[in-house]
Design a protein around this motif. Structure first.
Motif, mmCIF file in Angstrom:
data_model
loop_
_atom_site.group_PDB
_atom_site.id
_atom_site.type_symbol
_atom_site.label_atom_id
_atom_site.label_comp_id
_atom_site.label_asym_id
_atom_site.label_seq_id
_atom_site.Cartn_x
_atom_site.Cartn_y
_atom_site.Cartn_z
ATOM 1 N N VAL A 46 -20.165 -7.588 -8.880
ATOM 2 C CA VAL A 46 -19.378 -7.840 -7.657
ATOM 3 C C VAL A 46 -18.798 -6.506 -7.175
ATOM 4 N N ASN A 47 -18.174 -6.522 -5.998
ATOM 5 C CA ASN A 47 -17.554 -5.295 -5.470
ATOM 6 C C ASN A 47 -16.288 -4.939 -6.258
ATOM 7 N N ASP A 48 -16.052 -3.648 -6.417
ATOM 8 C CA ASP A 48 -14.789 -3.205 -7.029
ATOM 9 C C ASP A 48 -13.628 -3.602 -6.123
ATOM 10 N N PRO A 49 -12.452 -3.922 -6.703
ATOM 11 C CA PRO A 49 -11.285 -4.190 -5.843
ATOM 12 C C PRO A 49 -10.779 -2.892 -5.215
ATOM 13 N N GLU A 50 -10.180 -3.023 -4.021
ATOM 14 C CA GLU A 50 -9.568 -1.840 -3.390
ATOM 15 C C GLU A 50 -8.062 -1.983 -3.506
ATOM 16 N N ILE A 51 -7.369 -0.884 -3.809
ATOM 17 C CA ILE A 51 -5.916 -1.011 -3.952
ATOM 18 C C ILE A 51 -5.202 -0.709 -2.639
ATOM 19 N N LYS A 52 -4.073 -1.409 -2.443
ATOM 20 C CA LYS A 52 -3.178 -1.108 -1.318
ATOM 21 C C LYS A 52 -2.200 -0.029 -1.791
ATOM 22 N N ASP A 53 -1.362 0.463 -0.873
ATOM 23 C CA ASP A 53 -0.448 1.566 -1.213
ATOM 24 C C ASP A 53 0.539 1.206 -2.326
ATOM 25 N N ASP A 54 0.895 -0.089 -2.425
ATOM 26 C CA ASP A 54 1.884 -0.484 -3.450
ATOM 27 C C ASP A 54 1.217 -1.064 -4.700
ATOM 28 N N GLU A 55 -0.080 -0.820 -4.854
ATOM 29 C CA GLU A 55 -0.797 -1.392 -5.996
ATOM 30 C C GLU A 55 -1.353 -0.306 -6.922
#
Ligand SMILES: NC(=O)c1ccc[n+]([C@@H]2O[C@H](COP(=O)([O-])OP(=O)(O)OC[C@H]3O[C@@H](n4cnc5c(N)ncnc54)[C@H](OP(=O)(O)O)[C@@H]3O)[C@@H](O)[C@H]2O)c1
Length: 212
Positions: free
Chosen positions: A20-29
């Motif tokens: 599956v696709n890797d998760p992308e992080i948001k600025d607070d993650e």
């Protein structure tokens, strides 16, 4: 990355390891490279279709995990790449990588292996928020734990003892009660053989299970 995917609602046979696709992080993650995850009852409900993940959450199972931080969002200051952590997730632990809010991440307690720490966040957050933040259990008070040998119960006994409370537990067998005793419970009540209300009163000078 690889993740355990729920291919359709059903039993354990519907789970498949897929690319599956890797998760992308948001600025607070932060992004965690997962070492271990845990099995909670809620995972089984999600798998059989009766407990869908909240909007925006990962579609994969796994409500807690441990691992090593691989990336940090720009608004996260407490953690850095390479830190070993465990985390409370709203899903996604059954994967090689997971994105999680920086505030839902905990250090690995000394003496606990990285693998074992994967099973701590759910019980720790549940017991801490209910027993200590909401109910404000403090030293010298008496605390009754039903299901003392359960996941929640075993954590609750140990932390309540550590905080100086007297701990009464109930459980459904002598074997379970012996285990609770080993964890530090002061009074162990087999609710199938004894009236736990009467016994709790007896043990607390007629007051019940609270010293308030
Ligand atoms: N584990 C978590 O991280 C977590 C997080 C949030 C909420 N919760 C909630 O907290 C509660 C306890 O969770 P847990 O993970 O500690 O549970 P668990 O380890 O599965 O233990 C459940 C305990 O409940 C007692 N029980 C009484 N009647 C039962 C029955 N008919 N079937 C099965 N068990 C029965 C059993 O002890 P006796 O033999 O002593 O009766 C058993 O040890 C659940 O309602 C769960 O949804 C758990």
């Amino acid at each position: 990355m690889k993740a355990v995917v729920i291919t359709t609602a059903g039993g354990p046979e519907v789970l498949q390891l897929q690319q599956v696709n890797d998760p992308e992080i948001k600025d607070d993650e932060i992004l965690i490279k997962v070492e271990a995850t845990a099995l909670n009852r809620a995972d089984t409900f999600q798998r059989n279709g009766s407990y869908p993940p909240p909007k925006g959450a990962s579609p994969y199972l796994g409500l807690e995990c441990s691992g090593t931080i691989q990336a940090v969002g720009k608004d996260v200051s407490r953690w850095k790449v390479g830190d070993q952590v465990c985390a409370l997730l709203n899903g996604g632990g059954y994967a090689e990588k997971v994105a999680v809010h920086g505030g839902h991440v905990l250090p690995i307690p000394p003496g606990v292996s990285l693998k074992d720490a994967a099973g701590l966040p759910e019980v720790a957050c549940t017991v801490w928020s209910t027993v200590f933040m909401m109910s404000r259990l403090s030293a010298g008070e008496t605390f009754l734990v039903h299901g003392g040998s359960s996941g929640i119960g075993t954590f609750a006994i140990q932390i309540a003892k550590n905080k100086g409370a007297t701990v009464l537990v109930t459980a459904g067998s002598e074997e379970k009660l012996a285990f609770c005793k080993k964890l530090g419970a002061d009074v162990c009540i087999n609710y199938k053989r004894e009236d736990f209300v009467a016994r709790a009163k007896e043990e607390t000078g007629g007051k019940g299970w609270s010293s308030h």
